[in-house]
Write an enzyme that holds these catalytic residues in place. Structure first.
Site, PDB file in Angstrom:
ATOM      1  N   ASP A  14      33.103  39.529  37.353  1.00 51.42           N
ATOM      2  CA  ASP A  14      34.446  39.111  36.926  1.00 51.42           C
ATOM      3  C   ASP A  14      34.447  38.456  35.550  1.00 51.42           C
ATOM      4  O   ASP A  14      34.959  37.348  35.377  1.00 51.42           O
ATOM      5  CB  ASP A  14      35.058  38.147  37.956  1.00 51.42           C
ATOM      6  CG  ASP A  14      35.017  38.689  39.368  1.00 51.42           C
ATOM      7  OD1 ASP A  14      35.311  39.886  39.538  1.00 51.42           O
ATOM      8  OD2 ASP A  14      34.686  37.928  40.294  1.00 51.42           O
ATOM      9  N   GLU A 174      44.805  43.050  41.120  1.00 50.79           N
ATOM     10  CA  GLU A 174      44.232  41.734  40.808  1.00 50.79           C
ATOM     11  C   GLU A 174      43.781  41.692  39.358  1.00 50.79           C
ATOM     12  O   GLU A 174      43.959  42.635  38.601  1.00 50.79           O
ATOM     13  CB  GLU A 174      43.052  41.445  41.753  1.00 50.79           C
ATOM     14  CG  GLU A 174      41.971  42.507  41.704  1.00 50.79           C
ATOM     15  CD  GLU A 174      40.981  42.417  42.859  1.00 50.79           C
ATOM     16  OE1 GLU A 174      41.047  41.456  43.642  1.00 50.79           O
ATOM     17  OE2 GLU A 174      40.140  43.317  42.969  1.00 50.79           O
TER      18      GLU A 174
END
Length: 497
Positions: A14, A174
């Site tokens: 991420d 997301e």
């Protein structure tokens, strides 16, 4: 110049990036590990050096007894008016928050919480306004990418949260980030789930609130149709522009262990893919919308040389940077010197959602030779290849009656099996693990003699078997309840081949 992916290897998922003057700064998720949110810096986008963590104090993050792959989810790093901000989610407590610092090499603030749900929060700054963006459900019950304005000093919402884009139709929308490029607002996101169907999608609009029009050829980047290709799970990206005006996408992906073996155990890693803006303002990414193991591109100077650290020892690593703990450690159980580590064990085992005496390095590549000399006085201490409390392989020495023994222990789900035992008369030994893409092989070494203890498949430590969002950590640990239960670790080496 040719560069190779991933640009940061091992469990650093991420990624988010910002640029200040001539330096790029990057942060990654850390989940149940502490310190939280590792920080890297680079001058060229290719070579990265870890400089610290954002969350270094117990007051900043609740990690006690959090579930594996809970805790700290996807962070975003941004810079505004001389100050760095990192915003993230504690997914276990369902809280979005941010911390800040005026000196990225120093401590960060205590958390400022924002009353907006979802995960993967991001910040966008413009005209003295701060926009807080996450995925989830808005104040009107609509799912998608949700945005509100906040007071950056307090985190208080100044507007209601409303959904500004519903994505391109993929599952698990997301990882939103917003940018203003050439007068238009670009909103990128991740869809498809952070697995083999992962992808980067985007939309653009004329204001921070849209309306946002999705790119007609979404996903702009994905490897989901490259069956048998090593790099999979590509998604969750952040755009960055270099000094020469070139645009790049820094994103996650993972390397599967074999061409037709759909398992990955190193975790999700950091990749770099070039971006190309068209005349109409839409952009494309990579090679026909995919990420490759290497790119030969003129956007990076030929003077840049991609360097890779191949050997990790006590002497050439920093205890406060590369190494990590499980949840919040008891510092009294750890003693560090330049060439020796002393650990005092407790009754907390590696099988508990707790903080055992454990310190580890992320495994960064498939092929490695791992070794360490260990002396114990009581209890059990050794090397663990740790995915989570239910999936780890341990090579350890332990007290047994009046003597000692070395054990190879495999922990796979509900199966906890001591596969091999070797009796010893002394309390010290060299433990050796050789890693490949498919197997870990276990040895003990005494002088010139080496004893083979068998092997175990890497796939049982993969995300496909264990679940979760992390990767294998090479850990040193101690366990036991007696006062004399401490161990000394020397001559640690992890050499990648």
């Amino acid at each position: 110049m040719k560069y190779n992916n991933p640009i940061i290897k091992g469990f650093y998922p991420d990624p988010s990036v910002c640029k200040v003057e001539d330096t790029y700064y990057l942060v990654c998720s850390s989940f149940q590990y502490f310190p939280g949110v590792p920080i890297f810096e680079s001058k060229d986008l290719i070579n990265w050096k870890q400089i610290g963590h954002c969350l270094t104090r117990k007051s900043q993050i609740h990690l006690e007894n959090v579930n594996s792959s809970g805790g700290v989810f996807a962070p975003t790093i941004r810079y505004n008016n001389g100050r760095f901000y990192m915003t993230t989610t504690n997914n276990t407590t369902n809280q979005n928050f941010y911390v800040w610092t005026d000196d990225i090499y120093s401590e960060w603030s205590d958390p400022i919480y924002v009353d907006q749900g979802g995960i993967d929060p991001s910040l966008y700054f413009e005209d003295e306004k701060t926009y807080f963006i996450s995925n989830g459900k808005d104040d009107y019950g609509i799912n998608g990418i949700v945005q509100c304005e906040i007071d950056i000093e307090t985190g208080k919402k100044l507007t209601s949260s409303r959904t500004i884009w519903a994505g391109s139709g993929g599952r698990f929308l997301e990882g939103p980030h917003m940018y203003k490029i050439n007068g238009r607002y670009y909103l990128i996101a991740a869809e498809g789930g952070t697995e083999f169907g992962h992808m980067v999608t985007y939309a653009r609009g004329d204001s921070p609130y849209g309306e946002f029009e999705g790119y007609k050829d979404n996903p702009v980047l994905t490897n989901r149709n490259l069956g048998g290709y090593e790099i999979q799970g590509v998604g969750h990206g952040d755009l960055i522009q270099d000094d020469d005006g070139n645009w790049w996408l820094i994103h996650l992906g993972f390397r599967q262990s074999g061409q037709w073996e759909a398992y990955h155990h190193l975790g999700r890693e950091v990749f770099l893919t070039p971006i190309n803006f068209r005349e109409n303002g839409w952009f494309t990414a990579g090679y026909n919308g995919t990420t490759t193991k290497s790119f030969s591109i003129n956007n990076i100077s030929r003077d840049v040389i991609q360097n890779e650290k191949k050997s990790y020892t006590f002497e050439n690593t920093d205890w406060d940077k590369e190494w990590c703990y499980l949840r919040i450690p008891n510092s009294a159980n750890y003693k560090f010197t330049r060439n020796k580590l002393s650990l005092r064990g407790t009754e907390i085992t590696l099988d508990k959602e707790d903080s055992p005496t454990f310190i580890g390095l992320r495994q960064r590549d498939f092929n490695a030779n791992i070794s360490c000399d260990i002396s114990i006085f009581d209890g059990e201490s050794g090397i663990t290849l740790y995915m989570d409390e239910n999936h780890h392989y341990d090579l350890a020495i332990r007290k047994k009656g009046n003597g000692y023994e070395v054990i190879k222990k495999l922990n796979i789900g509900d199966i906890k099996s001591v596969e091999k035992t070797v009796c010893l008369e002394k309390n010290n030994i060299s433990l050796v693990i050789n890693a490949s893409n498919r197997y870990y092989s276990f040895y003990i070494r005494s002088g010139d003699e080496e004893v083979y203890l068998g092997k175990a498949q890497t796939k049982y430590l993969s995300s496909e078997v264990a679940g979760g969002f992390t990767g294998v950590i090479i850990g040193l640990y101690a366990y036991g309840s007696s006062y004399c239960n401490y161990a000394e670790f020397t001559n640690f080496k992890c050499k990648y081949i």
